[in-house]
Scaffold this active site. Structure first.
Site, mmCIF file in Angstrom:
data_model
loop_
_atom_site.group_PDB
_atom_site.id
_atom_site.type_symbol
_atom_site.label_atom_id
_atom_site.label_comp_id
_atom_site.label_asym_id
_atom_site.label_seq_id
_atom_site.Cartn_x
_atom_site.Cartn_y
_atom_site.Cartn_z
ATOM 1 N N TYR A 124 53.726 -29.063 88.976
ATOM 2 C CA TYR A 124 52.628 -28.765 88.057
ATOM 3 C C TYR A 124 52.722 -27.335 87.518
ATOM 4 C CZ TYR A 124 50.408 -33.031 89.855
ATOM 5 O OH TYR A 124 50.123 -34.330 90.212
ATOM 6 N N LYS A 171 59.343 -33.317 101.888
ATOM 7 C CA LYS A 171 60.418 -34.287 101.610
ATOM 8 C C LYS A 171 61.741 -33.520 101.680
ATOM 9 C CE LYS A 171 61.698 -38.451 100.361
ATOM 10 N NZ LYS A 171 61.457 -39.676 101.139
ATOM 11 N N ASP A 204 56.360 -39.706 102.535
ATOM 12 C CA ASP A 204 56.177 -41.156 102.393
ATOM 13 C C ASP A 204 55.714 -41.777 103.710
ATOM 14 O OD1 ASP A 204 58.720 -40.098 102.854
ATOM 15 O OD2 ASP A 204 59.741 -41.962 102.419
ATOM 16 N N ASP A 228 48.249 -33.823 95.622
ATOM 17 C CA ASP A 228 47.433 -34.563 94.665
ATOM 18 C C ASP A 228 47.322 -36.021 95.109
ATOM 19 O OD1 ASP A 228 45.990 -35.075 92.410
ATOM 20 O OD2 ASP A 228 47.628 -34.807 90.990
#
Ligand code: NAI
Length: 333
Positions: A124, A171, A204, A228
Site C-alpha cells: 500500500y 510469508k 496462509d 488488512d
C-alpha cells in the site's frame, strides 16, 4: 481542559453514526472541544479534493480525530482519503481489538485478540507504474525502521494490556528478502521483552488456524496487506464489521474509526448501527487517559446489546440509530 477532537462525519451513514457517537460521548461528562471538519466524496465539489488541507491541518493541530466512513471517488485520479490520512500523519500502527460479544451471531464465544497492522508500507505504499501497456508493477516496500516500530508497538501494547504472547505473521518462506527482513527485526525486538512469549506463523496457515481455533492467538503483528485481510477475517469471527473499531496511531496523531464502510444501501434511513464507531470512541477515550468514561460507555453499550434490551436492525433489533444512542445515554445517566 477540554480535549480537542476533530470529528470527520464522513459519507453515507457516517453523519448518522458520528452524531450518535458524539451524543454518547457528551453524556459521559468528559469535556471535549469538538472541531467538525469534512472529508470524503461529498466534499469534492466544494474543495476539489476529498481530503481538504484544512481537515489535515486540523487533525495535525488537535492530534486526535474520530472519523466516520468515507467513500473515495473511484476513477477521478483522487488518492484514497483513508490512505492519504494515514500517510500524511504517519499513522503507522493500525490497532484492532477483536472480542466476542455473548448472544451475538459470532462463530465463537471466546475470541479475545488484538491485530496490529503496519499501516504505511508494504503493497500500500502507492508505488505502482505501467512498465509497458498491459504490464503493471506494484512495489512492496518493507523497511527495517518500519518493521521495528510496528513490532515494538505490538510488544508495548501486549505489555500495557497484560497480554501473554505476540505472533509475527509473515510469508518469509516465499518473500525471502522483504518478509525475511520483517521477521529478522521481529526476532530481535522480541529479545527486549523476555516476559512476553514470541512466536512466528505463516500468513496462509494463520488464516486457517484463526478460523479453526482463534484461542491459539493473543496479539498478532504483520505488514499492511496481510493485516488488512487478517483483521477483517478476525472481525468475521465475532459477528462482523458492524461491531469492530480500529485505531490508527502514530507519534504525532491518532485517528479512531469504525471498520465498516459507508453502507450506501441504508444511508439516511436511521438504520445504521453506531456501535463500531462508539467502540472506536472507547479506544479514543483510553488514548486520552479517560479510562473511567471508556469503561462506562463500553459497559452500557455492550450490556444493552448482550441483554437484547436495545439492538439495531442488523443485530435483529428494532432500534433506529438515534434511539439506540438514546438508550445508551439513558443507561449512562
Ligand atoms: P460497507 O461496510 O459500507 O457495507 C457492507 C454491508 O454492511 C452493507 O450491507 C451495509 O448496509 C452493512 N453495514 C455496514 N456498516 C453498517 C452499520 N454500521 N450498521 C448496519 N449495517 C452496516 O462496505 P462496502 O459496501 O463494501 O463499501 C461502501 C463504501 O464504503 C465504499 O465506497 C468503500 O470504499 C467505503 N469504505 C470506507 C471505509 C472507511 O472509510 N474506513 C472502510 C470500508 C469501506
Amino acid at each position: 481542559m477540554a480535549h480537542p477532537i476533530v470529528l470527520i462525519p464522513g459519507d453515507g451513514i457516517g453523519p448518522e453514526v458520528a452524531d450518535a457517537t458524539r451524543r454518547v460521548l457528551d453524556a459521559t461528562g468528559v469535556a471535549i472541544d469538538w472541531r467538525v471538519h469534512d472529508a470524503g466524496g461529498d466534499v469534492v465539489a466544494r474543495y476539489g479534493d476529498p481530503l481538504p488541507k484544512e481537515t489535515l491541518d486540523a487533525v495535525s493541530e488537535a492530534k486526535v480525530a474520530l472519523k466516520g466512513p468515507i467513500a473515495t471517488p473511484i476513477g477521478h485520479g483522487f488518492r484514497s482519503v483513508n490512505v492519504g490520512l494515514r500517510k500524511a500523519l504517519d499513522l503507522y500502527a493500525n490497532y484492532r481489538p477483536v472480542q466476542s460479544m455473548h448472544g451475538l451471531p459470532g462463530r465463537y464465544e471466546n475470541v479475545d485478540l488484538i491485530v496490529v497492522r503496519e499501516n504505511t508500507e508494504g503493497l500500500y505504499s502507492g508505488l505502482e507504474h505501467v512498465v509497458v501497456p498491459g504490464v503493471v508493477e506494484g512495489l512492496r516496500v518493507v523497511t527495517e525502521r518500519g518493521s521495528e516500530r510496528i513490532v515494538r508497538f505490538a510488544f508495548e501494547t501486549a505489555k500495557a494490556r497484560g497480554r501473554k504472547k505476540v505472533t509475527a505473521v509473515h510469508k518469509a518462506n516465499i518473500l525471502k528478502l522483504s518478509d525475511g527482513l520483517f521477521l529478522e527485526v521481529a526476532r530481535r525486538v522480541a529479545r527486549d521483552y523476555p516476559e512476553i512469549e514470541f512466536d512466528e506463523a505463516i500468513v496462509d496457515a494463520t488464516a486457517m488456524r484463526l478460523v479453526l481455533d482463534p484461542s491459539q492467538f493473543d496479539v498478532l503483528v504483520m505488514e499492511n496487506l496481510f493485516g488488512d485481510i487478517i483483521s477483517d477475517l478476525t472481525a468475521g469471527l465475532v459477528g462482523g464489521l458492524g461491531l469492530t473499531p480500529s485505531a490508527n496511531i502514530g507519534e504525532r496523531a491518532a485517528l479512531f474509526e469504525a471498520v465498516h464502510g459507508t453502507a450506501p444501501d441504508i444511508a439516511g434511513q436511521n438504520k445504521a448501527n453506531p456501535t463500531a464507531l462508539i467502540f472506536a470512541a472507547v479506544l479514543m477515550l483510553r488514548h486520552l487517559g479517560e479510562d473511567e468514561a471508556a469503561d462506562r460507555v463500553m459497559t452500557a453499550t455492550a450490556g444493552l446489546i448482550n441483554s437484547g434490551e436495545a439492538r439495531t436492525a442488523d443485530l435483529g433489533g428494532s432500534h433506529g440509530t438515534r434511539e439506540f444512542a438514546d438508550a445508551i445515554i439513558q443507561t449512562l445517566a
